[in-house]
Scaffold this motif. Structure first.
Motif, mmCIF file in Angstrom:
data_model
loop_
_atom_site.group_PDB
_atom_site.id
_atom_site.type_symbol
_atom_site.label_atom_id
_atom_site.label_comp_id
_atom_site.label_asym_id
_atom_site.label_seq_id
_atom_site.Cartn_x
_atom_site.Cartn_y
_atom_site.Cartn_z
ATOM 1 N N ALA A 29 -0.722 -7.611 3.308
ATOM 2 C CA ALA A 29 -1.040 -6.054 3.576
ATOM 3 C C ALA A 29 -0.058 -5.264 4.436
ATOM 4 O O ALA A 29 0.723 -4.264 3.950
ATOM 5 N N GLY A 30 0.382 -6.085 5.557
ATOM 6 C CA GLY A 30 1.426 -5.488 6.450
ATOM 7 C C GLY A 30 2.921 -5.381 5.580
ATOM 8 O O GLY A 30 3.429 -4.219 5.919
ATOM 9 N N GLN A 31 3.225 -6.223 5.100
ATOM 10 C CA GLN A 31 4.451 -6.279 4.260
ATOM 11 C C GLN A 31 4.514 -5.135 3.173
ATOM 12 O O GLN A 31 5.601 -4.383 2.900
ATOM 13 N N SER A 32 3.517 -4.958 2.561
ATOM 14 C CA SER A 32 3.196 -3.860 1.645
ATOM 15 C C SER A 32 3.132 -2.483 2.278
ATOM 16 O O SER A 32 4.044 -1.567 1.674
ATOM 17 N N ILE A 33 2.641 -2.221 3.289
ATOM 18 C CA ILE A 33 2.858 -1.232 4.251
ATOM 19 C C ILE A 33 4.083 -0.785 4.639
ATOM 20 O O ILE A 33 4.756 0.315 4.527
ATOM 21 N N ALA A 34 4.941 -1.865 5.044
ATOM 22 C CA ALA A 34 6.224 -1.649 5.679
ATOM 23 C C ALA A 34 7.204 -1.481 4.695
ATOM 24 O O ALA A 34 8.113 -0.676 5.165
ATOM 25 N N HIS A 35 7.365 -2.099 3.535
ATOM 26 C CA HIS A 35 8.089 -2.191 2.687
ATOM 27 C C HIS A 35 8.042 -1.816 1.263
ATOM 28 O O HIS A 35 8.984 -1.943 0.384
ATOM 29 N N GLY A 36 6.585 -1.702 0.952
ATOM 30 C CA GLY A 36 6.429 -1.319 -0.276
ATOM 31 C C GLY A 36 5.847 -2.250 -1.058
ATOM 32 O O GLY A 36 5.561 -3.506 -0.984
ATOM 33 N N LEU A 87 7.905 -10.862 13.666
ATOM 34 C CA LEU A 87 7.962 -9.936 12.802
ATOM 35 C C LEU A 87 7.070 -8.570 13.261
ATOM 36 O O LEU A 87 7.628 -7.419 12.973
ATOM 37 N N GLY A 88 6.185 -8.715 14.160
ATOM 38 C CA GLY A 88 5.525 -7.767 14.789
ATOM 39 C C GLY A 88 6.623 -6.811 15.384
ATOM 40 O O GLY A 88 6.591 -5.496 15.331
ATOM 41 N N TYR A 168 -1.310 -3.677 -4.166
ATOM 42 C CA TYR A 168 -1.433 -2.466 -4.797
ATOM 43 C C TYR A 168 -2.137 -1.453 -4.028
ATOM 44 O O TYR A 168 -1.727 -0.056 -3.960
ATOM 45 N N GLY A 169 -3.222 -1.659 -3.617
ATOM 46 C CA GLY A 169 -3.880 -0.469 -2.568
ATOM 47 C C GLY A 169 -3.363 -0.213 -1.429
ATOM 48 O O GLY A 169 -3.186 1.130 -1.357
ATOM 49 N N THR A 170 -2.749 -1.059 -0.624
ATOM 50 C CA THR A 170 -2.108 -0.840 0.699
ATOM 51 C C THR A 170 -0.789 -0.332 0.282
ATOM 52 O O THR A 170 -0.523 0.851 1.171
ATOM 53 N N ALA A 171 -0.032 -0.407 -0.649
ATOM 54 C CA ALA A 171 1.255 0.244 -0.829
ATOM 55 C C ALA A 171 0.995 1.610 -1.366
ATOM 56 O O ALA A 171 1.847 2.393 -0.952
ATOM 57 N N ARG A 172 0.103 1.804 -2.152
ATOM 58 C CA ARG A 172 -0.304 3.010 -2.725
ATOM 59 C C ARG A 172 -0.723 3.918 -1.671
ATOM 60 O O ARG A 172 -0.337 5.260 -1.349
ATOM 61 N N ALA A 173 -1.454 3.407 -0.835
ATOM 62 C CA ALA A 173 -1.970 4.264 0.566
ATOM 63 C C ALA A 173 -0.926 4.697 1.401
ATOM 64 O O ALA A 173 -0.904 5.904 1.983
ATOM 65 N N SER A 174 -0.293 3.593 1.715
ATOM 66 C CA SER A 174 1.051 3.759 2.833
ATOM 67 C C SER A 174 2.006 4.774 2.122
ATOM 68 O O SER A 174 2.585 5.379 2.797
ATOM 69 N N GLY A 175 2.182 4.900 0.692
ATOM 70 C CA GLY A 175 3.070 5.721 0.160
ATOM 71 C C GLY A 175 2.783 7.032 0.530
ATOM 72 O O GLY A 175 3.598 8.082 0.628
ATOM 73 N N VAL A 191 0.754 -1.661 12.506
ATOM 74 C CA VAL A 191 0.839 -2.836 11.683
ATOM 75 C C VAL A 191 1.656 -3.878 12.543
ATOM 76 O O VAL A 191 1.408 -5.014 12.654
ATOM 77 N N GLY A 192 2.754 -3.373 13.120
ATOM 78 C CA GLY A 192 3.516 -4.355 13.969
ATOM 79 C C GLY A 192 2.700 -4.968 15.055
ATOM 80 O O GLY A 192 2.698 -6.191 15.220
#
Length: 207
Positions: A29-36, A87-88, A168-175, A191-192
């Motif tokens: 989820a963190g990678q999705s939020i940070a990078h898509g 990473l954080g 899918y859910g986290t990337a959409r929300a973070s977008g 997230v970090g």
């Protein structure tokens, strides 16, 4: 078949475990939020490869040997903890204005490798495979290795599907959040900080 017992129960248990928050879910989820979304899927693939490594090690008896060695267990634990903290810190210090460009230019393999390292260096995952998979193998079976491989493959496949849904859910929300620069910066920091917390939690964990 292959000495596997209560396979439907195994699948049900795995599905429940997959929706329970844990380090792998937080990482993907963190990678999705940070990078898509792309980075999230590749990270989930890396985690799945890591799960395959644990499956193979469990089937061959290597996991039990590592778990029985305090030195090996501690080494793996500290490597994983340091990596999560690293990473954080990267996310906390990251300039979101360049995040989209840097993520697009980053080789796909780097996200996969990060997922593998995150999973393989978590001794809790290693111990989980040792404790969980054998419970669904008939003790009298002469095909224990094949049974463990099949169970492990099922666990990995279901985990990957669950992670893809999370991506899918986290990337959409973070977008939506990243359309606001200030919110995006705070999102990176949150997230970090979560990754750093996971690292310290792993470092202080016991068997």
């Amino acid at each position: 078949m292959f000495g596997i017992s209560d396979f439907p129960l195994f699948v049900g248990a795995v599905m429940l475990l997959n929706v329970t928050p844990g380090p792998d879910m937080a990482y993907v989820a963190g990678q999705s939020i940070a990078h898509g979304r792309r980075a999230g899927i590749l990270s989930a693939l890396g985690v799945s490869v890591g799960g395959s490594v644990h499956t193979l090690a469990c089937a061959l008896g290597l996991s039990a040997l590592i778990a029985a060695s305090p030195a090996a267990f501690t080494l793996i634990k500290w490597v994983g903890a340091i990596y999560l903290v690293y990473l954080g810190l990267q996310m906390v210090r990251r300039n979101d204005a360049t995040s989209a460009v840097s993520s697009a230019l980053r080789p796909s393999g780097s996200f996969v490798v990060r997922g593998i390292v995150s999973n393989v260096t978590n001794p809790k995952v290693l111990l989980f495979y040792i404790a969980f998979l054998p419970q669904f193998v008939n003790p009298d079976s002469h095909q224990k290795t094949a049974a463990l491989l099949i169970l492990g493959a099922t666990l990995v496949a279901l985990g990957f599907l669950t992670d893809c849904i999370i991506v899918y859910g986290t990337a959409r929300a973070s977008g939506l959040i990243r359309k606001r620069t200030a919110a995006a910066k705070w999102l990176n920091r949150i997230v970090g900080t979560g990754f750093i917390g996971l690292g310290f939690r792993l470092a202080t964990s016991t068997r």
